[in-house]
Design an enzyme around this catalytic site. Structure first.
Site, PDB file in Angstrom:
ATOM      1  N   GLU A 267       5.221  -3.057 -18.621  1.00 38.18           N
ATOM      2  CA  GLU A 267       6.345  -3.977 -18.640  1.00 38.18           C
ATOM      3  C   GLU A 267       6.039  -5.246 -17.847  1.00 38.18           C
ATOM      4  O   GLU A 267       6.276  -6.360 -18.316  1.00 38.18           O
ATOM      5  CB  GLU A 267       7.542  -3.258 -18.018  1.00 38.18           C
ATOM      6  N   ASP A 271       5.730  -9.052 -19.559  1.00 35.65           N
ATOM      7  CA  ASP A 271       6.616 -10.157 -19.190  1.00 35.65           C
ATOM      8  C   ASP A 271       5.829 -11.404 -18.818  1.00 35.65           C
ATOM      9  O   ASP A 271       6.062 -12.487 -19.343  1.00 35.65           O
ATOM     10  CB  ASP A 271       7.470  -9.789 -17.963  1.00 35.65           C
ATOM     11  N   SER A 472      11.922  -6.205 -24.090  1.00 37.30           N
ATOM     12  CA  SER A 472      11.279  -6.798 -22.917  1.00 37.30           C
ATOM     13  C   SER A 472      10.115  -7.686 -23.338  1.00 37.30           C
ATOM     14  O   SER A 472       9.592  -8.433 -22.520  1.00 37.30           O
ATOM     15  CB  SER A 472      10.824  -5.739 -21.920  1.00 37.30           C
TER      16      SER A 472
END
Ligand SMILES: *[C@@H]1O[C@H](CO)[C@@H](O)[C@H](O)[C@H]1NC(C)=O
Ligand SMILES: *[C@@H]1O[C@H](CO)[C@@H](O)[C@H](O)[C@H]1NC(C)=O
Ligand SMILES: *[C@@H]1O[C@H](CO)[C@@H](O)[C@H](O)[C@H]1NC(C)=O
Ligand SMILES: *[C@@H]1O[C@H](CO)[C@@H](O)[C@H](O)[C@H]1NC(C)=O
Ligand SMILES: *[C@@H]1O[C@H](CO)[C@@H](O)[C@H](O)[C@H]1NC(C)=O
Length: 560
Positions: A267, A271, A472
């Site tokens: 994650e 990002d 995400s």
């Protein structure tokens, strides 16, 4: 302590009397089963709790946000400094005095405040905390090598203090489990693209080689709360592999918080690698809070930090959410006020809409309903859903990614800016909507827009990994493009976009590719059979207004 525990057995009739000291009656206090209770903490152990003091002028703050973010208002873009926000919302002298006196009378004096003076972060022993907050009982819980300290029962506060606090942080909410950024393996076909890379995104969203940041004082950030870290070497490797076609930065400018060691998280890598690919050549910060103390709520810590920093990036993307029904209204309402405080400063907050479609909540009996998530359901943030290419092996038009979070809040009423868009949708699809018992048409509907969320390449621990999916991914992609638009505005001497939604909904889809095909997930039951809502022309609660066609969106966002 004993008398208070008995409170929970008193019949409902007496609730209004004895529960008057509880600030968060509707907060879910059950710790999820995947955490193991390893027992009560020692009385002498230190905790860090956050006291959210009642603010002033919240109504005025909301009105101000409405004016500053409405492009048809003369006040548009006349943002406030942190100092000005502080003078607006700062708690009254009485509130500050009462709270401090209450803490001091329990021997608690080790407190930090913030610029806006509406939060106090205090260190105290577990014993003092349990005296201060009758009902609380602090236990330690562990999961996958992480440990947290939380209260196993609801807390109350003295009646004299009740009206001076919104809530106390650090007792109940637990960090959600890192999402499974599912790998849906697909067959490959020669000669066609295999997964989303910066080049694919830049092609699809019409970003040319010159669409990179060039404004001096532009900046963007990602915020992460899942005890995951990005590795600078992964970002550098990612840009070496995938950044060939456009001017970009390969380093983060500033890390706020504590970067842990150990393995990089999917994650976190996702990002940062993607916000810096669409928002290329723009100064980028990472807010990372691995929960330095076991009793901290990392998301709340981030919100507190925003109230204490006068100089912040203009765009923040956040992939974080809880079930709306697990959180107290007092907490969510206060967090909304914090979002407004950011909005009036000209800061854009983008939240991922979630990866469970409409979600599903098993109510009593056989009754199910959809399950909105927060902050995605907040009226004061921009929420980003997800799409896939129609043909996963080509840069085609986009359709719904079935995981794309979306729906209607059960807590926050529909904001004016979206009323006609949502009404239009409900009329268009009236014949095929899920049963009314599954959702609440008077609530804030989300997402607001979307981007590709399926099948990304990410570099993690020096290795390129395919098939990473989730909102995400789409959220930083949109955030980067919003930053580019901010940069162009700054170069023209215009204010940043700030809270985008009022302006976005006035565009009625201008500058966006409308997504009209596909449905997202819902309850796996007989009534809806796994289906939530479906995309439709114009706005819909699956992909919002659609995905960015950057040059057209920029043109629409540069007018004033
Ligand atoms: C807020 O910032 C000030 C310095 O500007 C610092 O003294 C204070 O401890 C900070 N508060 C928190 C809660 O970290
Ligand atoms: C942007 O992309 C779409 C689809 O890929 C294309 O049809 C369009 O002509 C492009 N250019 C602009 C300026 O919209
Ligand atoms: C990258 O950004 C800097 C300002 O931070 C600017 O001076 C430079 O010209 C930009 N590069 C390109 C290719 O626009
Ligand atoms: C923006 O510019 C101001 C004043 O020139 C500077 O102090 C600040 O560091 C810059 N902010 C960011 C977030 O880059
Ligand atoms: C529906 O949403 C409204 C707020 O928009 C709320 O007052 C109401 O309680 C909600 N209904 C249900 C069944 O959750």
């Amino acid at each position: 302590m004993n008398t208070l525990r008995q409170v929970f057995c008193i019949p409902l009739l007496f609730n209004s009397l004895v529960w008057s000291g509880y600030l968060e009656n509707d907060q879910d206090v059950l710790i999820p089963e995947d955490w193991t209770d390893v027992g009560r903490v020692e009385p002498s152990e230190e905790l860090e709790l956050i006291f959210a003091l009642k603010q002033q002028n919240v109504q005025l703050l909301e009105e101000t946000l409405g004016l500053l973010s409405d492009p048809d208002s003369a006040q548009y873009g006349k943002y406030l400094s942190l100092e000005e926000v502080a003078s607006l919302v700062r708690p009254s002298e009485l509130t500050q005095k009462m709270v401090r006196h209450w803490l001091q009378s329990h021997g608690i004096s080790n407190c930090l405040t913030v610029h806006t003076q509406d939060f106090l972060q205090c260190t105290m022993t577990a014993e003092a905390a349990e005296m201060l907050l009758p009902g609380s009982r602090f236990h330690r819980y562990t999961r996958d090598g992480h440990s947290i300290v939380r209260s196993s029962a609801p807390y109350s506060v003295h009646d004299d203090i009740h009206q001076h606090l919104d809530f106390v942080g650090g007792l109940h909410r637990v960090p959600p489990r890192g999402k499974d950024l599912g790998k849906k393996q697909r067959r490959s076909k020669a000669g066609l693209h295999l997964g989303v890379t910066p080049a694919i995104l830049r092609t699809r969203y019409n970003l040319t080689a010159t669409d990179v940041g060039s404004a001096q004082n532009n900046s963007q950030a990602v915020a992460q709360f899942l005890e995951q870290y990005y590795h600078p070497a992964d970002l550098a490797e990612f840009m070496k592999l995938f950044g060939g076609t456009f001017q970009h930065l390969s380093e983060v400018d500033r890390v706020v918080g504590t970067q842990g060691g150990g393995k990089a998280g999917v994650e976190a890598s996702l990002d940062i690698e993607y916000i810096m690919s669409t928002g290329a050549n723009i100064s980028t910060w990472v807010f990372t809070n691995p929960g330095r103390h076991e009793s901290q709520e990392p998301f709340l810590q981030w919100m507190v930090m925003l109230s204490n920093m006068s100089d912040l990036p203009w765009v923040h993307t956040i992939s974080y959410g809880d079930d709306e029904d697990s959180l107290s209204t007092a907490y969510m309402t206060r967090i909304n006020t914090e979002f407004m405080k950011a909005g009036v400063r000209g800061i854009s907050l983008l939240f991922a809409s979630g990866d469970s479609g409409a979600g599903c909540r098993h109510m009593d009996k056989q009754q199910n309903s959809f399950r909105p998530s927060f902050p995605a359901s907040s009226p004061y943030v921009t929420t980003v859903g997800g799409t896939s290419f129609k043909n996963p092996f080509k840069v085609t038009y986009e359709v719904t990614d079935y995981i794309s979070g979306g729906g209607f809040s059960n807590v926050f009423k529909m904001p004016d800016y979206q009323a006609s868009a949502v009404e239009g949708y409900l009329k268009t699809v009236a014949a095929t909507l899920p049963p009314q018992s599954y959702f609440n048409t008077s609530g804030r509907a989300y997402p607001d827009m979307a981007a590709l969320s399926d099948n990304y390449w990410v570099v993690i621990n020096r290795v390129p990994v395919p098939w990473v999916s989730g909102t995400s991914a789409s959220t930083p992609v949109v955030g980067g493009m919003l930053s580019l638009a901010n940069g162009q505005r700054l170069l023209k001497g215009l204010p940043t976009l700030g809270f985008l939604n009022p302006r976005l909904y006035k565009l009625k889809g201008q500058g966006l590719f409308d997504v009209t095909e596909g449905c997202h997930l819902g309850c796996l039951d007989e009534q809806v059979q796994g289906k939530g809502f479906c995309a439709a022309p114009s706005w819909d609660p699956v992909t919002g207004w659609g995905t960015p066609n950057y040059p057209a969106l920029l043109a629409a966002l540069l007018t004033d």
